[in-house]
Structure formats: C-alpha cells, structure tokens
Design a protein around this motif. Structure first.
Motif: not given
Length: 309
Positions: A121, A125, A127, A216, A276-278, A284, A288, A290-292
């Motif tokens: 996950r 995004l 990471h 995140s 959690t976000a890019p 992202a 994937a 954009e909005d977790p």
C-alpha cells in the motif's frame, strides 16, 4: 467437564501498558463472551517476567484454580508450553506455534502477509523510505513481521529502517523522534501497535512534520484511538474480539474433549484514513488510489486457508 469454571490468562508485561492498550481488553472481552455461555470466566493475572508467569501456572495447577490456560506473546525457545504440558494443564497458544502435543492447541495469527500488504500500500503511493517501529525483538510475531518487511524491501530494491519499541507511548514517541532526525528521514512509518502510532503522530506534530503531507503513518491493530486522532490514523484492522472468542472456543474443546479443531485468528486488512498519502513530490503509482480512504479493505473473517469459529 469443567471443574474450576475458569480459563487462565497471564500477561508478562508492565501493568501500566494495559491501561492504554485496547488490544487485550478486546481480546479478553471476546474470551469472556464465549466462556460465559458455559458459565466459565477468565482468571486474569499480570506479572513482569516469564518466570513469574510460570510460577503462577504452578500455583494454579496445584490448587486446581483453572481448567485450561491461554498463552500469548510467544518468544523464541519459549519454555511455557512445555511447563504447562508437564503440569497437565490444557493449553491454547494464541499466536504462531509449531508444536503438536496432546492437550495443546494453537490459534495462530498470520503476521507475514499483512506486513506485505502494508508495504505494498505504501509502495504504491510512492514511498521508498519506509520505516517500522517494532514491538520487542524477542517475540516470535515481531520477528515474523520484520522478516516480511525485509523481504518486501529486498524485492523492491530499497533499504528499510527499523527501530525497536516496547508497545508503550514513550517508546513510540522516542522512536519517531529518532527516525525523523535521520538524513534522509523516512516518508512513511509503520508501527507495531496503535499506542505507539498515536504517540508517533503527536511527536510528528511537535516537530512540525506535516502528516500526511510530509510523512505517512500506519498503525497495527486498529482501535478507537486511531479513529479519534486528528487526522485519523490509517491502520491494519483485525477482529480482536472474534480472536478472543475463537481462543475461548478452543479452550472449551480442550476441556471437553482433550483436543481442539484447528482455527486461525481473523485476517488483518488495510483501512485507509487521513495519515497515508503520496510522499512530497511523488504522485501515487498509476492504479493506486489517490485517496487512501478509497482503498479501504476490511479484514476478512479468516486466516490463510483456515476458518475461524
């Protein structure tokens, strides 16, 4: 046939942690519900060491205070299952265990695949600097989670960051401050429980690190605490209450029949919220969310290949 009308549970950990960590409250509540249907209850005791825990088992066996016991938080080369077998106390091991002796059952957890999901996950995004604040290193489930993260990072060609905690808020805050003091610092941190994650969020705010804009955060064992933070913490969620009920069911089967059906703890799944976000400057990966929060995936009702219940 129940004699004492109790199932024993001993926790070897600082008592101060129990007042703030929701996991065992939910777990015990699940046990109590299932046992109450049969007129049994949980005999609960807190100690500081495994030696004190073993002494408790000897006292319980000598006085016939419990019909069965539940063992949690297994460590490498753990003596407790063997001692309980010698004492003749039916035993349910909650967690990963490879033993197969009469009078002993296990309700294992899958501690490997949920870490892989958490990593995927965060990786999706964008990471690439992912850290984890672990529980105590001697615990079997900590080692399994660490292996899962190391395997995931190796396959992705990135270096993980690991800092050991002890499930307390103090250790979560301390580990977060250490990680955010590194150069380069991580863009995502996964915590081995909710208490450390909540403390980590507080530390990030104190250090003026924006969550999720710059960092995140992802908690293990979702709880009301995670849902009430600002922003609300993304988490890996499982049904801890059902887990307790399943363990109690195995204990009842041992008491009645001397053996228990094989069952797993409920599976964990990702629940995306506001932490959690890019990472900065990294959109992202295509495909994937954009909005977790849109990536919400509730925990399933079973572990790998085995039913619960």
């Amino acid at each position: 046939m129940s004699l004492s009308e109790a199932v024993g549970l001993v926790l070897a950990r600082p008592a101060r942690l129990l007042g703030v960590e929701p996991f065992f409250a939910e777990f015990i509540a699940g046990m109590e519900e299932r046992l109450a249907e049969r007129g049994l209850s949980v005999l609960f005791h807190v100690v500081t060491t495994h030696e004190e825990e073993i002494a408790t088992y000897r006292r319980w066996a000598g006085r016939a205070l419990v019909d069965a016991v539940v063992v949690v938080n297994l460590t490498a080369d753990d003596r407790r299952p063997a001692v309980l077998r010698e004492l003749g106390l039916p035993t349910v091991v909650a967690g990963a265990w490879q033993g197969d002796q009469p009078g002993t059952a296990a309700v294992p957890t899958d501690d490997y695949q949920p870490v892989r999901e958490a990593f995927s996950r965060l990786y999706a995004l964008g990471h690439r600097r992912i850290a984890r604040v672990t529980g105590p290193a001697e615990l079997v489930h900590t080692r399994t989670r660490t292996k899962a993260l190391l395997d995931s990072c190796r396959e992705a060609g990135i270096e993980p960051m690991l800092v050991e905690g002890d499930y307390s808020a103090e250790s979560g805050a301390r580990a977060t401050a250490e990680l955010l003091g590194r150069t380069p610092r991580p863009t995502a941190i996964v915590y081995d429980n909710d208490v450390m994650a909540v403390a980590g969020l507080g530390t990030a705010k104190e250090l003026r690190v924006e969550v999720p804009g710059e960092l995140s955060l992802l908690a293990w064992d979702d709880s009301t605490m995670c849902q009430l933070t600002t922003p609300a913490l993304s988490a890996m969620r499982g049904d801890t209450y059902q887990y307790g009920m399943s363990v109690a069911q195995s204990a009842l089967e041992l008491i009645d029949e001397g053996e228990a059906a094989r069952r797993w703890s409920p599976a964990l799944g990702f629940v995306g919220r506001g932490t959690t976000a890019p990472p900065p400057g990294e959109p992202a990966v295509p495909g994937a969310p954009e909005d977790p929060a849109g990536a919400r995936e509730e925990a399933g009702p079973q572990g790998p290949g085995e039913p619960v219940g």
